[in-house]
Write an enzyme that holds these catalytic residues in place. Structure first.
Site, PDB file in Angstrom:
ATOM      1  N   GLY A 146     -16.623  11.339  -1.708  1.00  0.00           N
ATOM      2  CA  GLY A 146     -16.004  10.032  -1.952  1.00  0.00           C
ATOM      3  C   GLY A 146     -15.923   9.127  -0.735  1.00  0.00           C
ATOM      4  O   GLY A 146     -14.919   8.456  -0.540  1.00  0.00           O
ATOM      5  N   HIS A 175      -7.991   8.497  10.549  1.00  0.00           N
ATOM      6  CA  HIS A 175      -7.519   7.108  10.538  1.00  0.00           C
ATOM      7  C   HIS A 175      -5.997   6.995  10.427  1.00  0.00           C
ATOM      8  O   HIS A 175      -5.484   5.946  10.052  1.00  0.00           O
ATOM      9  CB  HIS A 175      -8.208   6.329   9.404  1.00  0.00           C
ATOM     10  CG  HIS A 175      -9.670   6.111   9.656  1.00  0.00           C
ATOM     11  ND1 HIS A 175     -10.564   5.723   8.676  1.00  0.00           N
ATOM     12  CD2 HIS A 175     -10.398   6.208  10.804  1.00  0.00           C
ATOM     13  CE1 HIS A 175     -11.773   5.609   9.207  1.00  0.00           C
ATOM     14  NE2 HIS A 175     -11.705   5.907  10.485  1.00  0.00           N
ATOM     15  N   VAL A 188      -5.480   7.718   4.595  1.00  0.00           N
ATOM     16  CA  VAL A 188      -4.169   7.686   5.260  1.00  0.00           C
ATOM     17  C   VAL A 188      -3.060   8.029   4.258  1.00  0.00           C
ATOM     18  O   VAL A 188      -1.890   7.907   4.555  1.00  0.00           O
ATOM     19  CB  VAL A 188      -3.900   6.284   5.875  1.00  0.00           C
ATOM     20  CG1 VAL A 188      -4.925   5.960   6.948  1.00  0.00           C
ATOM     21  CG2 VAL A 188      -3.891   5.171   4.820  1.00  0.00           C
ATOM     22  N   ASP A 189      -3.464   8.478   3.049  1.00  0.00           N
ATOM     23  CA  ASP A 189      -2.504   8.576   1.948  1.00  0.00           C
ATOM     24  C   ASP A 189      -1.735   9.887   1.847  1.00  0.00           C
ATOM     25  O   ASP A 189      -0.871  10.036   0.963  1.00  0.00           O
ATOM     26  CB  ASP A 189      -3.212   8.268   0.616  1.00  0.00           C
ATOM     27  CG  ASP A 189      -4.400   9.214   0.352  1.00  0.00           C
ATOM     28  OD1 ASP A 189      -4.385  10.361   0.829  1.00  0.00           O
ATOM     29  OD2 ASP A 189      -5.343   8.784  -0.347  1.00  0.00           O
ATOM     30  N   SER A 225     -18.302   6.173   1.630  1.00  0.00           N
ATOM     31  CA  SER A 225     -19.547   5.428   1.763  1.00  0.00           C
ATOM     32  C   SER A 225     -20.272   5.847   3.044  1.00  0.00           C
ATOM     33  O   SER A 225     -21.459   5.565   3.205  1.00  0.00           O
ATOM     34  CB  SER A 225     -19.259   3.924   1.774  1.00  0.00           C
ATOM     35  OG  SER A 225     -18.310   3.624   2.773  1.00  0.00           O
ATOM     36  N   CYS A 281       7.954   1.128  22.721  1.00  0.00           N
ATOM     37  CA  CYS A 281       8.388   2.386  23.344  1.00  0.00           C
ATOM     38  C   CYS A 281       7.698   3.611  22.746  1.00  0.00           C
ATOM     39  O   CYS A 281       7.912   4.723  23.201  1.00  0.00           O
ATOM     40  CB  CYS A 281       9.907   2.542  23.252  1.00  0.00           C
ATOM     41  SG  CYS A 281      10.493   2.931  21.593  1.00  0.00           S
ATOM     42  N   ASN A 302     -20.365  12.167  -5.003  1.00  0.00           N
ATOM     43  CA  ASN A 302     -20.067  10.740  -5.070  1.00  0.00           C
ATOM     44  C   ASN A 302     -20.520  10.214  -6.432  1.00  0.00           C
ATOM     45  O   ASN A 302     -21.390  10.808  -7.057  1.00  0.00           O
ATOM     46  CB  ASN A 302     -20.806   9.988  -3.944  1.00  0.00           C
ATOM     47  CG  ASN A 302     -20.177   8.643  -3.608  1.00  0.00           C
ATOM     48  OD1 ASN A 302     -20.038   7.773  -4.470  1.00  0.00           O
ATOM     49  ND2 ASN A 302     -19.778   8.461  -2.363  1.00  0.00           N
ATOM     50  N   ARG A 344       0.827  -1.216   0.000  1.00  0.00           N
ATOM     51  CA  ARG A 344       0.000   0.000   0.000  1.00  0.00           C
ATOM     52  C   ARG A 344       0.859   1.263   0.000  1.00  0.00           C
ATOM     53  O   ARG A 344       0.541   2.253  -0.642  1.00  0.00           O
ATOM     54  CB  ARG A 344      -0.935   0.004   1.214  1.00  0.00           C
ATOM     55  CG  ARG A 344      -2.082  -0.968   1.042  1.00  0.00           C
ATOM     56  CD  ARG A 344      -3.150  -0.742   2.072  1.00  0.00           C
ATOM     57  NE  ARG A 344      -3.826   0.536   1.921  1.00  0.00           N
ATOM     58  CZ  ARG A 344      -4.533   1.119   2.883  1.00  0.00           C
ATOM     59  NH1 ARG A 344      -4.659   0.553   4.047  1.00  0.00           N
ATOM     60  NH2 ARG A 344      -5.123   2.270   2.667  1.00  0.00           N
TER      61      ARG A 344
HETATM   62  P1  OAD Z   1     -15.268   3.241   0.777  1.00  0.00           P
HETATM   63  O1  OAD Z   1     -14.479   2.327  -0.104  1.00  0.00           O
HETATM   64  O2  OAD Z   1     -16.181   2.617   1.771  1.00  0.00           O
HETATM   65  O3  OAD Z   1     -16.139   4.235  -0.109  1.00  0.00           O
HETATM   66  C1  OAD Z   1     -15.602   4.930  -1.201  1.00  0.00           C
HETATM   67  C2  OAD Z   1     -16.700   5.795  -1.770  1.00  0.00           C
HETATM   68  O4  OAD Z   1     -16.135   6.579  -2.820  1.00  0.00           O
HETATM   69  C3  OAD Z   1     -17.876   5.032  -2.389  1.00  0.00           C
HETATM   70  O5  OAD Z   1     -19.088   5.588  -1.902  1.00  0.00           O
HETATM   71  C4  OAD Z   1     -17.722   5.265  -3.896  1.00  0.00           C
HETATM   72  O6  OAD Z   1     -18.977   5.333  -4.566  1.00  0.00           O
HETATM   73  C5  OAD Z   1     -17.031   6.622  -3.915  1.00  0.00           C
HETATM   74  N1  OAD Z   1     -16.194   6.910  -5.098  1.00  0.00           N
HETATM   75  C6  OAD Z   1     -15.399   6.067  -5.797  1.00  0.00           C
HETATM   76  N2  OAD Z   1     -14.738   6.718  -6.769  1.00  0.00           N
HETATM   77  C7  OAD Z   1     -15.129   8.021  -6.695  1.00  0.00           C
HETATM   78  C8  OAD Z   1     -14.795   9.206  -7.416  1.00  0.00           C
HETATM   79  N3  OAD Z   1     -13.930   9.211  -8.427  1.00  0.00           N
HETATM   80  N4  OAD Z   1     -15.382  10.371  -7.051  1.00  0.00           N
HETATM   81  C9  OAD Z   1     -16.281  10.407  -6.020  1.00  0.00           C
HETATM   82  N5  OAD Z   1     -16.627   9.325  -5.310  1.00  0.00           N
HETATM   83  C10 OAD Z   1     -16.064   8.152  -5.625  1.00  0.00           C
HETATM   84  O7  OAD Z   1     -14.194   4.207   1.466  1.00  0.00           O
HETATM   85  P2  OAD Z   1     -14.348   5.079   2.808  1.00  0.00           P
HETATM   86  O8  OAD Z   1     -15.718   5.638   2.912  1.00  0.00           O
HETATM   87  O9  OAD Z   1     -13.214   6.016   2.822  1.00  0.00           O
HETATM   88  O10 OAD Z   1     -10.899   2.557   7.480  1.00  0.00           O
HETATM   89  O11 OAD Z   1     -14.131   3.979   3.917  1.00  0.00           O
HETATM   90  C11 OAD Z   1     -14.096   4.369   5.244  1.00  0.00           C
HETATM   91  C12 OAD Z   1     -13.077   3.546   6.003  1.00  0.00           C
HETATM   92  O12 OAD Z   1     -13.338   2.149   5.797  1.00  0.00           O
HETATM   93  C13 OAD Z   1     -11.640   3.725   5.541  1.00  0.00           C
HETATM   94  O13 OAD Z   1     -11.023   4.864   6.090  1.00  0.00           O
HETATM   95  C14 OAD Z   1     -11.000   2.454   6.043  1.00  0.00           C
HETATM   96  C15 OAD Z   1     -12.057   1.463   5.622  1.00  0.00           C
HETATM   97  O14 OAD Z   1     -12.083   0.290   6.330  1.00  0.00           O
HETATM   98  C16 OAD Z   1      -9.849   2.040   8.117  1.00  0.00           C
HETATM   99  O15 OAD Z   1      -8.945   1.485   7.526  1.00  0.00           O
HETATM  100  C17 OAD Z   1      -9.911   2.215   9.595  1.00  0.00           C
END
Ligand code: OAD
Length: 248
Positions: free
Chosen positions: A185, A118, A102-103, A187, A129, A211, A69
């Site tokens: 972007g 996150h 986290v990027d 969910s 430590c 989205n 990653r």
């Molecule tokens: P998700 O993968 O759950 O959701 C990504 C969202 O981005 C979806 O609703 C897609 O429809 C939308 N999407 C994709 N491409 C897009 C684009 N070009 N423009 C606009 N929207 C787009 O990712 P997160 O919501 O970030 O946590 O997930 C939340 C957390 O779940 C992450 O931070 C991670 C994961 O487990 C940890 O690792 C703790």
């Protein structure tokens, strides 16, 4: 993209703006999202890779995944969506980014006020430590070790772990006091991060979702804009600048 004039007017007159972002904003930089057809969690099991017990059981496996990653993140560049959010700082006085990503791409795009709920994959620490490392350790084979002998882990939040308290509290404060709250972007299903959305709503902010498809939070927002953030956000910047008669 056609956005009604009264919406552009409302956006243009905002005082304090929050962008709450998720993996979707970085999708156009080539970083895979978590859910959906091509999502990471469709192919891999979070409990084996993003979990402290799994790490202690098999640190080399978890590190193999994180090295992969990290390589993706290192070769990625901020896209037009990240850059448009950074550009908003030249238009509005108060612009805050609250991200689940986290990027580090918001920082690399030039955003200044960023709360990372996150963690950050470019930072690491020793589980024993707590010494912090950037990437100044041997990433060769297996799991890297601290000079104290403890295991070094990525500074990201895994399932079952608490969010960084200072980042969460600052994000909560910004969500409570903003008048415009963008949800870009994500969910919106992972808590407590997603609670920023209801905090903003309950405090009277106008909510705009960007989205490519409807989400769990679409029914809560004032406006849903369907499309890719790398296209919508630059168009929005242009429309606001036109409304304010600002030069590009
Ligand atoms: P998700 O993968 O759950 O959701 C990504 C969202 O981005 C979806 O609703 C897609 O429809 C939308 N999407 C994709 N491409 C897009 C684009 N070009 N423009 C606009 N929207 C787009 O990712 P997160 O919501 O970030 O946590 O997930 C939340 C957390 O779940 C992450 O931070 C991670 C994961 O487990 C940890 O690792 C703790």
């Amino acid at each position: 993209m056609t956005i009604e004039n009264d919406v552009i007017k409302r956006i243009s007159n905002a005082r304090s703006i929050v962008f709450f972002t998720g993996a979707g904003i970085s999708a156009e930089s080539g970083i895979p999202t978590f859910r959906g057809k091509e999502g990471i969690w469709n192919k891999l099991r979070p409990e084996e890779l993003a979990n402290f017990d799994a790490f202690m059981r098999n640190p080399a496996l978890v590190w193999e995944w994180y090295k992969h990653r990290m390589e993706i993140v290192h070769s990625a560049k901020p896209n037009a969506g990240h850059l448009a959010i950074a550009e908003m700082q030249n238009i509005f006085k108060e612009v805050t980014v609250i991200t689940q990503n986290v990027d580090n791409l918001h920082r690399r795009a030039g955003s200044k006020t960023i709360y990372e709920l996150h963690g950050n994959i470019e930072r690491n620490y020793c589980v024993k430590c707590k010494k912090f490392y950037n990437e100044d350790f041997d990433l060769g084979g297996g799991a890297p070790k601290c000079s104290c002998g403890g295991l070094i882990r990525p500074d990201v939040v895994w399932f079952g772990e608490f969010l960084p308290e200072d980042q969460f509290a600052a994000g909560e404060k910004a969500s409570r006091s903003c008048d415009l709250f963008f949800i870009v972007g994500t969910s919106g299903v992972v808590y407590p991060a997603a609670s920023m959305i209801t905090i903003a709503k309950n405090n009277g902010a106008y909510l705009i979702e960007i989205n490519i498809e409807p989400t769990e939070v679409s029914s809560l927002v004032n406006l849903s804009i369907t499309g890719m953030s790398g296209e919508i956000l630059p168009n929005l910047v242009k429309a606001i600048k036109d409304f304010r008669n600002m030069k590009d």
